[in-house]
Enzyme design. Sequence first.
Site, PDB file in Angstrom:
ATOM      1  N   GLY A 265       0.785  -1.216   0.000  1.00 22.36           N
ATOM      2  CA  GLY A 265       0.000   0.000   0.000  1.00 22.36           C
ATOM      3  C   GLY A 265       0.821   1.271   0.000  1.00 22.36           C
ATOM      4  CB  CYS A 266      -0.240   4.709   0.881  1.00 23.13           C
ATOM      5  SG  CYS A 266      -1.746   4.790  -0.122  1.00 23.13           S
ATOM      6  CE1 TYR A 267       3.898  -0.795   5.090  1.00 21.87           C
ATOM      7  CE2 TYR A 267       1.554  -0.361   4.878  1.00 21.87           C
ATOM      8  CZ  TYR A 267       2.593  -1.245   5.103  1.00 21.87           C
ATOM      9  OH  TYR A 267       2.330  -2.579   5.332  1.00 21.87           O
TER      10      TYR A 267
END
Length: 375
Positions: free
Chosen positions: A154-156
């Site tokens: 995901g985004c991290y």
Amino acid sequence: MKSYLCAIGTANPPHKIPQMQIADFMATALQFDETETRKLKALYRVSGIAHRYSVLQDYERQNGDFTFYPNHVTLDPFPTVQQRMDVYKEHAVNLSEEAVRNCLQQVPAVTLEELTHLITVSCTGMYAPGLDIELVERLNLARSVQRTAVNFMGCYAAFNALKLADSICRANPEAKVMLVCTELCTIHFQKYTQPDHLVSNALFGDGAAAVLMQGKPCQELSLELQSFHCDLEPAGKREMAWHIGDTGFEMTLSSYVPDLIKNGIKQLTERLLQGLKTTVEEIKHFAIHPGGKRILEVIEQELSLTRHDNRYAYQVLRDFGNMSSATVLFVLKAMMQDLTLKDANEPVLSFAFGPGLTLESMLLKVHYAPADASL
């Protein structure tokens, strides 16, 4: 031993679509009535996004004539996972290659042949042999280049790739690591009308970012990696999630996520800075993942930041939307472009968030090569 982020290259697909035009597409696709459409457009107007990029032209077309979605008012039969992965495989390597070449244009002293490691990052598509091997072939990298894929985080995820590159460079000062985050979020539109899905459809865009890291600086300006800290907020496990369904990858992004980040961001920052000779009050440079406008606002409230402190995150959100793992690298690039010699040795604080709920933080330091520092 140290590691340095030397350059960041970025790339986006050719289709730059105004946010409100995407809202029109969504309202039609979801078969909303006048009241529902008005509410949806209000959500898009307050998103802080002016336009997003997509590998799909369909979001620009309101009256059918689609190239990916079926030319039917209900978009049926809705595209399958396989059809979406075919689009990913077609476009992801092109975008990745463009980002890598853009990165190396900034450091002419480093050639593709010199790269020792390749790290690919993505949560929006997968196949094997994968993006890493296709890049080796496209870029004519050495067949012996060491490859690692960071998938479905995901985004991290860029933070995990940076941690890996940091470890490689500290262990081998001669290493030259290319890190590539490539996300095609817009191929995963789902026809759900729950608020969480409406928010997700309003935020995400497509993009790629490539980072060159070394055990020594390679040009006048670089960022020295100082420290990382990760934390989990288990209460958010269901609030931000990413699952593979029958017709694509399904994002859950609850309205509670900003509150969960608000509750954990101060403690995360304190733990990151613990033992370092730096306080939040001393930090002037911030690179925060713009998961959404409300997320940026609650971080500012908790850390006593101004909108100006957070300007690069708002700039990227406005111009690109949320591109998952690549986004924070776009923010870092925008910040680096404004740094000057007077910023030498200044700390840089960076955050990203994703499923779990995972909160990632990183402290960097602005570095200028000694040979140029006296100019």
